[in-house]
Design a protein around this motif. Structure first.
Motif, PDB file in Angstrom:
ATOM      1  N   HIS A   6       2.204   4.053   6.311  1.00  0.00           N
ATOM      2  CA  HIS A   6       2.202   4.133   5.096  1.00  0.00           C
ATOM      3  C   HIS A   6       0.338   5.235   3.659  1.00  0.00           C
ATOM      4  CE1 HIS A   6       2.912   1.077   1.199  1.00  0.00           C
ATOM      5  NE2 HIS A   6       1.610   1.914   0.831  1.00  0.00           N
ATOM      6  N   HIS A   8      -0.243   7.839   0.556  1.00  0.00           N
ATOM      7  CA  HIS A   8      -0.136   8.116  -0.504  1.00  0.00           C
ATOM      8  C   HIS A   8      -0.764   9.531  -1.033  1.00  0.00           C
ATOM      9  CE1 HIS A   8       1.830   4.206  -1.469  1.00  0.00           C
ATOM     10  NE2 HIS A   8       0.658   3.751  -1.690  1.00  0.00           N
ATOM     11  N   GLU A  92       7.519   1.385  -2.395  1.00  0.00           N
ATOM     12  CA  GLU A  92       6.705  -0.082  -2.236  1.00  0.00           C
ATOM     13  C   GLU A  92       7.765  -0.775  -3.653  1.00  0.00           C
ATOM     14  OE1 GLU A  92       2.211  -0.341  -2.432  1.00  0.00           O
ATOM     15  OE2 GLU A  92       2.084   1.842  -2.521  1.00  0.00           O
ATOM     16  N   HIS A 153       3.221  -3.963   3.824  1.00  0.00           N
ATOM     17  CA  HIS A 153       2.259  -3.984   4.321  1.00  0.00           C
ATOM     18  C   HIS A 153       0.938  -4.313   3.738  1.00  0.00           C
ATOM     19  CE1 HIS A 153       0.130  -0.958   1.587  1.00  0.00           C
ATOM     20  NE2 HIS A 153       0.436  -1.325   0.270  1.00  0.00           N
ATOM     21  N   ASP A 203      -2.734   3.014   3.630  1.00  0.00           N
ATOM     22  CA  ASP A 203      -3.009   2.761   2.078  1.00  0.00           C
ATOM     23  C   ASP A 203      -3.453   4.601   1.229  1.00  0.00           C
ATOM     24  OD1 ASP A 203      -1.207   2.380   0.274  1.00  0.00           O
ATOM     25  OD2 ASP A 203      -2.611   0.476  -0.606  1.00  0.00           O
TER      26      ASP A 203
HETATM   27 NI    NI Z   1      -0.084   1.554  -1.142  1.00  0.00          NI
END
Ligand code: NI
Length: 256
Positions: A6, A8, A92, A153, A203
């Motif tokens: 996960h 970004h 997500e 998550h 994340d």
């Molecule tokens: Ni996220």
């Protein structure tokens, strides 16, 4: 190799050095990354990254805080993108009651719609759930999410909620929070969660582990998370890396 389930990397926080940072990951032991869409715009960027780099994959979806942008047309776009060969999940998606907006009914509506998209496309889901444990579990049960599968998550709830999610076949996403002083609740969840249901995640750019808490996060900091899990589980860091990588490949249906 470490599997970051996960990230970004589409985020503006990486605009200055995205390419050199991504180029450094393989050499640092990061074997796979899934870049997670959170809006129409970031999903488009996640897919671009997944087409540019062999070891990056994409998840297609709109975050509960962004659902106001969803229209039938935009939803069709998500459906189209979910058929892309580089898309490995819907996410997500979920519920976030931390802020009053968007309204809860709107969040629930698009959570259910995206869950059903995942079912149709036979893709797992990446669930974002904050301050919304009961409604999240209720919707997952009502929509028979045990037939869809996926990950909760950045798991932030109690052991009891974790058990309900594990009983539905879900994985638990574990990131930087496990190294925080106030991360006791997550450490307890990891203690009770079978090793074959734990996934590593950053994340990033958010939630950097100690000793980098508050700084920009990246997959390069995952060894701090691995270290903490290895201590809790009493197994080597190599084992943590190997098992969580296998788990991620199983969940994302990657037969590599
Ligand atoms: Ni996220």
């Amino acid at each position: 190799m470490i599997f970051d389930t996960h990230a970004h990397y589409d985020d503006p926080a990486f605009d200055e050095d995205r390419e050199s940072l991504i180029d450094s990951l393989l050499g640092a032991g990061i074997g796979h990354v899934v870049d997670i869409g959170a809006s129409i715009d970031t999903t488009r960027k996640a897919l671009e990254l997944a087409h540019k780099y062999d070891f990056i994959y994409a998840a297609v979806g709109v975050h509960p805080s962004e659902v106001e942008e969803l229209t039938e047309d935009n939803f069709e776009l998500l459906r189209e993108w979910s058929e892309d060969g580089r898309c490995v999940a819907i996410g997500e998606i979920g519920l976030d009651y931390h802020w009053p907006e968007p309204g809860r009914d709107l969040q629930k509506k698009w959570f259910r719609r995206q869950l059903n998209l995942a079912r149709e496309q036979q893709l797992p889901v990446v669930i974002h759930s904050r301050d919304a444990a009961k409604d999240t579990v209720d919707i997952l049960k009502e929509e028979h999410a045990e037939e869809i599968g996926g990950v909760i998550h950045c798991f932030s709830y109690t052991k009891e909620i974790a058990k309900e999610c594990l009983d539905m076949g879900f994985y638990i996403g574990v990131g930087g929070v496990i190294t925080f002083k106030n991360g006791k609740k997550l450490r307890e969840v990891v203690e009770m969660t079978p090793m074959d249901r734990i996934l590593l995640e950053t994340d990033c750019p958010y939630l950097a582990p100690e000793p980098y808490r508050g700084k920009r996060n990246s997959s390069l900091y995952l060894p701090y998370v691995v270290e903490e899990i290895s201590k809790i589980k009493g197994i080597s860091t190599e084992e943590v890396i190997r098992i969580t990588q296998d788990n991620a490949k199983t969940m994302y249906n990657m037969h590599l």
